[in-house]
Design a protein around this motif. Sequence first.
Motif, mmCIF file in Angstrom:
data_model
loop_
_atom_site.group_PDB
_atom_site.id
_atom_site.type_symbol
_atom_site.label_atom_id
_atom_site.label_comp_id
_atom_site.label_asym_id
_atom_site.label_seq_id
_atom_site.Cartn_x
_atom_site.Cartn_y
_atom_site.Cartn_z
ATOM 1 N N ASN A 185 0.832 -1.208 0.000
ATOM 2 C CA ASN A 185 0.000 0.000 0.000
ATOM 3 C C ASN A 185 0.868 1.261 0.000
ATOM 4 N N ASP A 186 1.928 1.210 0.786
ATOM 5 C CA ASP A 186 2.843 2.355 0.849
ATOM 6 C C ASP A 186 3.560 2.542 -0.496
ATOM 7 N N ASP A 187 3.953 1.434 -1.106
ATOM 8 C CA ASP A 187 4.611 1.506 -2.419
ATOM 9 C C ASP A 187 3.665 2.065 -3.476
ATOM 10 N N LEU A 188 2.409 1.657 -3.397
ATOM 11 C CA LEU A 188 1.430 2.151 -4.383
ATOM 12 C C LEU A 188 1.224 3.657 -4.224
ATOM 13 N N GLU A 189 1.154 4.111 -2.961
ATOM 14 C CA GLU A 189 1.013 5.554 -2.747
ATOM 15 C C GLU A 189 2.220 6.295 -3.295
ATOM 16 N N PHE A 190 3.409 5.692 -3.087
ATOM 17 C CA PHE A 190 4.620 6.307 -3.630
ATOM 18 C C PHE A 190 4.560 6.361 -5.160
ATOM 19 N N ILE A 191 4.083 5.285 -5.772
ATOM 20 C CA ILE A 191 3.944 5.250 -7.243
ATOM 21 C C ILE A 191 2.962 6.324 -7.693
ATOM 22 N N LYS A 192 1.864 6.442 -6.987
ATOM 23 C CA LYS A 192 0.845 7.442 -7.357
ATOM 24 C C LYS A 192 1.404 8.861 -7.248
ATOM 25 N N GLU A 193 2.177 9.121 -6.182
ATOM 26 C CA GLU A 193 2.798 10.441 -6.044
ATOM 27 C C GLU A 193 3.817 10.687 -7.149
ATOM 28 N N SER A 194 4.599 9.663 -7.452
ATOM 29 C CA SER A 194 5.611 9.807 -8.506
ATOM 30 C C SER A 194 4.969 10.048 -9.854
ATOM 31 N N ASN A 195 3.802 9.526 -10.043
ATOM 32 C CA ASN A 195 3.097 9.642 -11.328
ATOM 33 C C ASN A 195 2.657 11.073 -11.629
ATOM 34 N N SER A 213 14.567 12.241 -7.195
ATOM 35 C CA SER A 213 15.963 12.029 -6.798
ATOM 36 C C SER A 213 16.385 10.607 -7.139
ATOM 37 N N ASP A 214 17.689 10.338 -7.041
ATOM 38 C CA ASP A 214 18.204 9.014 -7.397
ATOM 39 C C ASP A 214 17.653 7.927 -6.483
ATOM 40 N N ASP A 215 17.505 8.242 -5.176
ATOM 41 C CA ASP A 215 16.990 7.227 -4.254
ATOM 42 C C ASP A 215 15.538 6.889 -4.566
ATOM 43 N N LYS A 216 14.795 7.885 -5.036
ATOM 44 C CA LYS A 216 13.413 7.621 -5.427
ATOM 45 C C LYS A 216 13.373 6.751 -6.678
ATOM 46 N N ILE A 217 14.283 7.018 -7.586
ATOM 47 C CA ILE A 217 14.340 6.204 -8.808
ATOM 48 C C ILE A 217 14.711 4.769 -8.460
ATOM 49 N N GLU A 218 15.653 4.588 -7.500
ATOM 50 C CA GLU A 218 16.035 3.239 -7.076
ATOM 51 C C GLU A 218 14.841 2.508 -6.469
ATOM 52 N N ARG A 219 14.033 3.241 -5.728
ATOM 53 C CA ARG A 219 12.849 2.627 -5.127
ATOM 54 C C ARG A 219 11.859 2.174 -6.208
ATOM 55 N N ILE A 220 11.691 3.006 -7.253
ATOM 56 C CA ILE A 220 10.805 2.629 -8.372
ATOM 57 C C ILE A 220 11.291 1.337 -8.993
ATOM 58 N N VAL A 221 12.596 1.293 -9.229
ATOM 59 C CA VAL A 221 13.174 0.095 -9.858
ATOM 60 C C VAL A 221 12.966 -1.128 -8.957
ATOM 61 N N SER A 222 13.162 -0.927 -7.647
ATOM 62 C CA SER A 222 12.989 -2.035 -6.696
ATOM 63 C C SER A 222 11.547 -2.524 -6.683
ATOM 64 N N ILE A 223 10.624 -1.603 -6.655
ATOM 65 C CA ILE A 223 9.201 -1.965 -6.665
ATOM 66 C C ILE A 223 8.850 -2.713 -7.942
ATOM 67 N N SER A 224 9.420 -2.274 -9.041
ATOM 68 C CA SER A 224 9.071 -2.879 -10.334
ATOM 69 C C SER A 224 9.411 -4.351 -10.399
ATOM 70 N N CYS A 236 10.224 7.087 -13.730
ATOM 71 C CA CYS A 236 11.554 7.572 -13.339
ATOM 72 C C CYS A 236 11.919 8.904 -13.995
ATOM 73 N N ILE A 237 10.952 9.515 -14.710
ATOM 74 C CA ILE A 237 11.207 10.853 -15.282
ATOM 75 C C ILE A 237 11.533 11.803 -14.146
ATOM 76 N N LYS A 238 12.674 12.445 -14.227
ATOM 77 C CA LYS A 238 13.134 13.255 -13.104
ATOM 78 C C LYS A 238 12.322 14.537 -12.923
ATOM 79 N N LYS A 239 11.899 15.135 -14.046
ATOM 80 C CA LYS A 239 11.209 16.423 -13.957
ATOM 81 C C LYS A 239 10.055 16.437 -14.949
#
Length: 797
Positions: A602-612, A619-630, A653-656
């Motif tokens: 659930n926490d990962d999904l919320e993170f994905i929704k925010e990233s979307n 940031s790089d750590d956020k991108i690493e988390r996306i990759v890990s979740i994937s 993983c689009i930065k901006k």
Amino acid sequence: MKDIIKVLGAYGGKTETKSTTCYQISKSTIIDAGNILFSLADDAKYIDHIFITHTHFDHIVDIPLLIDTFFELRETPITIYGLKDTLQSLKNHIFNQDIWPDFHEIDLISKQEKAIVFQEIEIGQTIQIDDCTIKPIKNNHTHSSCGYVVTKHENSIFFTSDTYISKDIWNEVNKNNSIKSLVIDVSFPSRLNELAKESKHLTPKLLKEEITTKLHRDDVVIYINHLKPIFVDEIKKELDALIDKKYKVLILKDGDIINIVENRIYQTQYKKDLYIEELNQIGYALTSEKNLDILMDKILTAAKKLTNADAGTFYLMSDDEKSLQFTAVQTDSLNFRLGGIYDPVPWPNLKLYYEDGTPNDINISVHCALNDKLINIPDVYSSKKYTFEGAKAFDSSTGYTTKSMLVVPMKNHENDVIGVLQLINKQDDNGNFCEFTSADEKLILSMSSQAAVIVTNTKLMQDLEELLNAFMRAIATAIGEKSKYTAGHINRVAELSTMIAQEINNDTQGIYKNKFFTQEQLREIDVAAWMHDIGKITTPEYVVDKSKKLETIYDRINTVKVKFELLKKEKELDFLKKSLSCNQNEKDTLEEKFEKEIEKLNDDLEFIKESNTGSEFMSDDKIERIVSISQYQITLEGKRTNLLTKDEVKNLCIKKGTLTDEERFIINNHAKVSYDMLASLPYPKKLRNVPQIAGGHHEKICGGGYPFGLKGDEISFESRILAIADIFEALTAHDRPYKNANSLNTSMKILSFMAKDEELDKDLIKFFVDKKIHLKYAKDNLNQNQIDEVTVDFDNL
């Protein structure tokens, strides 16, 4: 012709540009007949009295031609005045049935009167005609020769005619103080003194002797005439050198007008030359006018001037070709003006046809338009063919009197009638209303044809301008159908670009005091602004309006949510299966683990929704988390696969922002597509820079912009204006689906950063701020909560 004499012919010989002796002293009266028909044209029919000085051919040549030309129209005889021997010579040698028909024995068609009447006069006798008194004076030329003193309202001019040395001429001038001017013969240069003596003409040297020895006045203007054309320049030089400057000596030319009160001549040409020159001037004035309302007024004014008409009406054919529209109405004597540049004409259109389809032929203007026919009415109130309801109603309401009327169809280059010119009340030289002449008809036909082509071209240009405007609106609508915010963006960028350009024009003291945009250049900027995003018509909708990172045709976040739900169901199923074979302690441990896994998902999904959303920098750590979740595994269609696809990971993983590099290229490419599309269109000269201006709005002063990577002065000033308008609108816009609207201060801060980084023109940015253009724009286009205090310092850019 109250105080004037018209020089119809001033020379002693005839060439292509010079004519023999002839002077008009009133509408009906001339002295000598060397050039009546050519100079007066149709007005020659009004000549009733001809005073002959002598019968040399250059003084009588048009008499037989005049009576022959207008014989059928004449209702009164032509009276020829001359000394006894002069008239006898005419009878013996001209009107003798051998040289010419004997018109002094031929009756007029309309009356039992002779076509020509010879009136014998004597030296010193006075003859009164109209407002003129004519007195013959003896000169020194042929056996039967004289000059004439013409008096109008106590002012006299003395025509000596051809003469040699003569005391009679100077005696008359000296004793008659009413004589203000003297027209005297100088035919030959002084080197041909013997020829002058034998033919009894003066030379410059002889004239000097006559003036200095016999003229006892210095207030008489001396006009020289009867120069032999071949010697004109030589005689002029001699006169300038010989005659004392205390005497006012002027050389007459064909077409000159002598004012006998003011003692001066108006330098003119033949009537034909005058009219041609007038037509040329009118043509230039009309072709240089682009405003249709002003053009209508100019056409009517010019037509009245050409024909000396007091009033007139200009009609244009309606677009449906069913009526004539009043476009300009003028009556000079009443100072009455409607239409054109004045108040609109309130009168209803003239219908071309009745309801049953029959033509409205009783209206003269309609009849003219329907039948492509020039109509000349000498007297409106005597005419029975047309109703003249409009003219008579106008007369009744204003006290005006409509008399003569000339109605002319206006035909364009395709020979279509596009309008009608109606001229009213031609004026003679005394200001009296009279009928229009055949010369007027020819002139107005020529002018109306010229004017019709100009009106057609002007309307065509207006139609093309409207077509361009409609095209731009259509493009904006088309883009708006794909992207609602882009349509609004285009409108506002055009508005802001024009605001900046206009403010530059108003800058008389600042940095742009020497910069000025013409109306055509302002129009070019406006068109470029409207067209600057035309390339987006080829950009896919999901790219143009991509508000979320996972969005394509739809937002794939919903697919990701479903996959997360499937993964959670898998986790739940696995937990339930394992629970069946476990004791309570093991089951409690499994349940705790399961709950933690679900909480993590659930926490990962919320993170994905925010990233979307793309609202924050990744940031790089956020991108690493996306990759890990994937890399979470899920079973789909019987196969184990990663939770997120490679494309979903790439987008998340689009930065901006929300666009991938490929999508950003597609978006950026709209500038190149815009340029290519615009450059393929055939522009008029005044819009030829539109592709370059529109195509350069994403270039950067420092380089690195797109589509051409231009730098510095390679970017046009107009493109720099458009770039600021484009970026400021984008920063402040509150209708973007992919971002929140910036406040005014934040937007200005970003502009200052871009100016410092030399992406935008620093001077233009400072000007933008100094002239408070940002505040004027904000007032009309930003939400109230966006307009905060601007604290950015632009002085140290």
